[in-house]
Design a protein around this motif. Structure first.
Motif, mmCIF file in Angstrom:
data_model
loop_
_atom_site.group_PDB
_atom_site.id
_atom_site.type_symbol
_atom_site.label_atom_id
_atom_site.label_comp_id
_atom_site.label_asym_id
_atom_site.label_seq_id
_atom_site.Cartn_x
_atom_site.Cartn_y
_atom_site.Cartn_z
ATOM 1 N N GLN A 129 55.332 62.938 3.782
ATOM 2 C CA GLN A 129 54.440 62.921 2.628
ATOM 3 C C GLN A 129 55.241 62.658 1.370
ATOM 4 O O GLN A 129 56.398 63.071 1.251
ATOM 5 C CB GLN A 129 53.671 64.240 2.496
ATOM 6 C CG GLN A 129 52.621 64.446 3.580
ATOM 7 C CD GLN A 129 51.742 65.661 3.347
ATOM 8 O OE1 GLN A 129 52.167 66.662 2.770
ATOM 9 N NE2 GLN A 129 50.494 65.580 3.800
ATOM 10 N N LYS A 135 49.388 58.948 -6.673
ATOM 11 C CA LYS A 135 48.627 59.240 -5.455
ATOM 12 C C LYS A 135 49.499 59.980 -4.442
ATOM 13 O O LYS A 135 50.724 59.830 -4.436
ATOM 14 C CB LYS A 135 48.096 57.954 -4.821
ATOM 15 C CG LYS A 135 47.080 57.224 -5.692
ATOM 16 C CD LYS A 135 46.537 55.987 -5.000
ATOM 17 C CE LYS A 135 45.501 55.284 -5.878
ATOM 18 N NZ LYS A 135 44.275 56.098 -6.048
ATOM 19 N N SER A 144 46.312 61.547 12.136
ATOM 20 C CA SER A 144 46.874 62.845 11.759
ATOM 21 C C SER A 144 46.839 63.848 12.898
ATOM 22 O O SER A 144 47.690 64.730 12.990
ATOM 23 C CB SER A 144 46.125 63.408 10.549
ATOM 24 O OG SER A 144 44.753 63.612 10.854
ATOM 25 N N LYS A 160 38.315 57.119 10.320
ATOM 26 C CA LYS A 160 39.487 57.213 9.454
ATOM 27 C C LYS A 160 39.361 58.360 8.449
ATOM 28 O O LYS A 160 40.359 59.020 8.113
ATOM 29 C CB LYS A 160 39.688 55.888 8.706
ATOM 30 C CG LYS A 160 39.943 54.680 9.614
ATOM 31 C CD LYS A 160 40.044 53.407 8.795
ATOM 32 C CE LYS A 160 40.353 52.208 9.691
ATOM 33 N NZ LYS A 160 39.309 51.201 9.676
ATOM 34 N N ASN A 163 41.103 61.933 8.386
ATOM 35 C CA ASN A 163 42.550 61.982 8.190
ATOM 36 C C ASN A 163 42.917 62.286 6.744
ATOM 37 O O ASN A 163 43.877 63.003 6.473
ATOM 38 C CB ASN A 163 43.177 60.649 8.613
ATOM 39 C CG ASN A 163 43.116 60.403 10.097
ATOM 40 O OD1 ASN A 163 44.012 60.774 10.840
ATOM 41 N ND2 ASN A 163 42.031 59.761 10.551
ATOM 42 N N PHE A 164 42.168 61.718 5.810
ATOM 43 C CA PHE A 164 42.437 61.958 4.392
ATOM 44 C C PHE A 164 42.181 63.418 4.029
ATOM 45 O O PHE A 164 42.915 64.008 3.234
ATOM 46 C CB PHE A 164 41.571 61.043 3.534
ATOM 47 C CG PHE A 164 41.863 59.577 3.725
ATOM 48 C CD1 PHE A 164 42.826 58.945 2.970
ATOM 49 C CD2 PHE A 164 41.167 58.834 4.676
ATOM 50 C CE1 PHE A 164 43.107 57.596 3.148
ATOM 51 C CE2 PHE A 164 41.430 57.487 4.859
ATOM 52 C CZ PHE A 164 42.407 56.861 4.101
ATOM 53 N N SER A 169 45.213 63.752 1.308
ATOM 54 C CA SER A 169 45.910 62.574 0.798
ATOM 55 C C SER A 169 44.947 61.497 0.323
ATOM 56 O O SER A 169 43.797 61.427 0.762
ATOM 57 C CB SER A 169 46.818 62.005 1.880
ATOM 58 O OG SER A 169 47.846 62.914 2.215
ATOM 59 N N ASP A 170 45.470 60.627 -0.558
ATOM 60 C CA ASP A 170 44.719 59.477 -1.045
ATOM 61 C C ASP A 170 45.059 58.213 -0.250
ATOM 62 O O ASP A 170 44.282 57.269 -0.214
ATOM 63 C CB ASP A 170 45.064 59.208 -2.521
ATOM 64 C CG ASP A 170 44.958 60.455 -3.378
ATOM 65 O OD1 ASP A 170 43.829 60.961 -3.528
ATOM 66 O OD2 ASP A 170 45.996 60.923 -3.889
ATOM 67 N N ILE A 172 46.759 56.887 3.506
ATOM 68 C CA ILE A 172 47.290 57.103 4.853
ATOM 69 C C ILE A 172 48.038 55.835 5.250
ATOM 70 O O ILE A 172 47.480 54.735 5.238
ATOM 71 C CB ILE A 172 46.179 57.389 5.880
ATOM 72 C CG1 ILE A 172 45.440 58.688 5.540
ATOM 73 C CG2 ILE A 172 46.758 57.443 7.296
ATOM 74 C CD1 ILE A 172 46.248 59.957 5.695
ATOM 75 N N LEU A 188 40.301 55.719 -1.672
ATOM 76 C CA LEU A 188 41.124 56.036 -0.496
ATOM 77 C C LEU A 188 41.604 54.753 0.172
ATOM 78 O O LEU A 188 40.843 53.785 0.293
ATOM 79 C CB LEU A 188 40.328 56.874 0.499
ATOM 80 C CG LEU A 188 39.774 58.205 -0.025
ATOM 81 C CD1 LEU A 188 38.964 58.904 1.056
ATOM 82 C CD2 LEU A 188 40.908 59.109 -0.527
ATOM 83 N N TRP A 190 43.654 53.176 3.622
ATOM 84 C CA TRP A 190 44.333 53.221 4.924
ATOM 85 C C TRP A 190 45.177 51.949 5.006
ATOM 86 O O TRP A 190 44.655 50.838 4.928
ATOM 87 C CB TRP A 190 43.320 53.261 6.061
ATOM 88 C CG TRP A 190 43.952 53.477 7.413
ATOM 89 C CD1 TRP A 190 44.663 52.572 8.148
ATOM 90 C CD2 TRP A 190 43.930 54.689 8.183
ATOM 91 N NE1 TRP A 190 45.088 53.135 9.335
ATOM 92 C CE2 TRP A 190 44.650 54.430 9.374
ATOM 93 C CE3 TRP A 190 43.372 55.946 7.983
ATOM 94 C CZ2 TRP A 190 44.819 55.408 10.366
ATOM 95 C CZ3 TRP A 190 43.545 56.910 8.974
ATOM 96 C CH2 TRP A 190 44.258 56.644 10.153
#
Length: 275
Positions: A129, A135, A144, A160, A163-164, A169-170, A172, A188, A190
């Motif tokens: 991370q 972000k 994840s 998806k 996972n955020f 998180s912003d 992945i 967001l 990916w």
């Protein structure tokens, strides 16, 4: 088992993202050269896992990766190798061509890796991370929760999205599926940079990575394909111990089969990559 998460703080400057080195020493050498040309330090070069895989130089590849000092999470292959497992853990369907091929390349890789390389794999976290351009980003292999989950461009956003939430998180950054793509939903992102160890089933021998950059307008990124000494990679794979089909793919850019691909991605075989 609890996941290990390595927090590397706030990154500045360009960030190089890549995955699936797959024991392809020649591609890794070229990528390292590219990073140096772009002025990207090793700590800003991040791999989504599977440093070891289908090609002929697993030990040399791991040792160069260590020498370079780039960052990486563990892919399913690293987890299996460090545990002395009997298969690659790629979640291939039993009896499929990919499963059959893995019964050749995985034991080959096991036989070539030194204890030093195996010890290095044990240091790799499950996730990385960091903060970038305001972000929070998390690097995963498959997803994840499932290191071997295949997630593609056509995979529904509903798959998806969790996972955020799970990683808070912003962004992945993912690997495993072998194809470069990005999928943006509101704020967001990916981002799969693709892999450097095998072509992207697009009919060219080029391989893929991505570069992120911070601008006054925020985070931007670019998918990049590049050439390397793929003729040598293919020749080294023709050793009677590795699948000849994979050695051929290195040259043709066409996968032997598309059994892991959803219909959309399967139908794009040989038509090039649009990112």
């Amino acid at each position: 088992m609890d996941k290990t998460i390595k927090n590397i703080g706030t990154l500045k400057g360009k960030v190089l993202l890549f995955g699936g080195v797959y024991s392809n020493l020649q591609a890794l050498e070229q990528l390292k050269h590219m990073a140096e040309q772009h002025g990207i330090p090793p700590e800003n070069c991040i791999c989504t896992g599977d440093i070891v895989g289908y090609c002929a130089q697993p030990e040399e590849t791991v040792q160069l990766f260590k020498l370079w000092g780039a960052q990486s999470i563990a892919g399913n292959v690293e987890l299996q190798l460090q545990e002395g497992a009997e298969d690659c853990g790629c979640d291939f369907k039993k009896g499929s061509r990919c499963d059959t091929f893995s019964q050749q390349w995985y034991p080959f890789a096991q036989s070539k890796l030194s204890q030093d390389s195996l010890n290095f794999m044990k240091t790799l976290p499950d996730h990385i991370q960091f903060r970038y351009a305001g972000k929070k980003a998390t690097v995963v292999h498959g997803s994840s929760e499932n290191i071997s989950e295949f997630i593609f461009k056509s995979t529904p956003w509903e798959v998806k999205a969790p996972n955020f939430i799970a990683m808070k998180s912003d962004v992945i950054i993912a690997g495993h599926c072998g194809l470069p793509f990005h999928d943006q939903h509101e704020d967001l992102l990916w981002l799969n940079p693709g892999v450097i160890g095998m072509p992207a089933n697009d009919g060219t021998p080029q391989v893929w990575c991505a570069i992120m950059e911070e601008t006054k307008n925020g985070l931007i990124f670019e998918h990049i394909s590049f050439d390397y000494h793929y003729q040598l990679t293919s020749k080294l794979m023709q050793n009677g111990l590795l699948p000849e089909e994979y050695a051929r793919t290195i040259i043709t850019g066409i996968w032997d089969n598309t059994e892991i691909l959803p219909p959309v991605e399967s139908g794009l075989q040989g038509f090039g990559i649009t990112v």
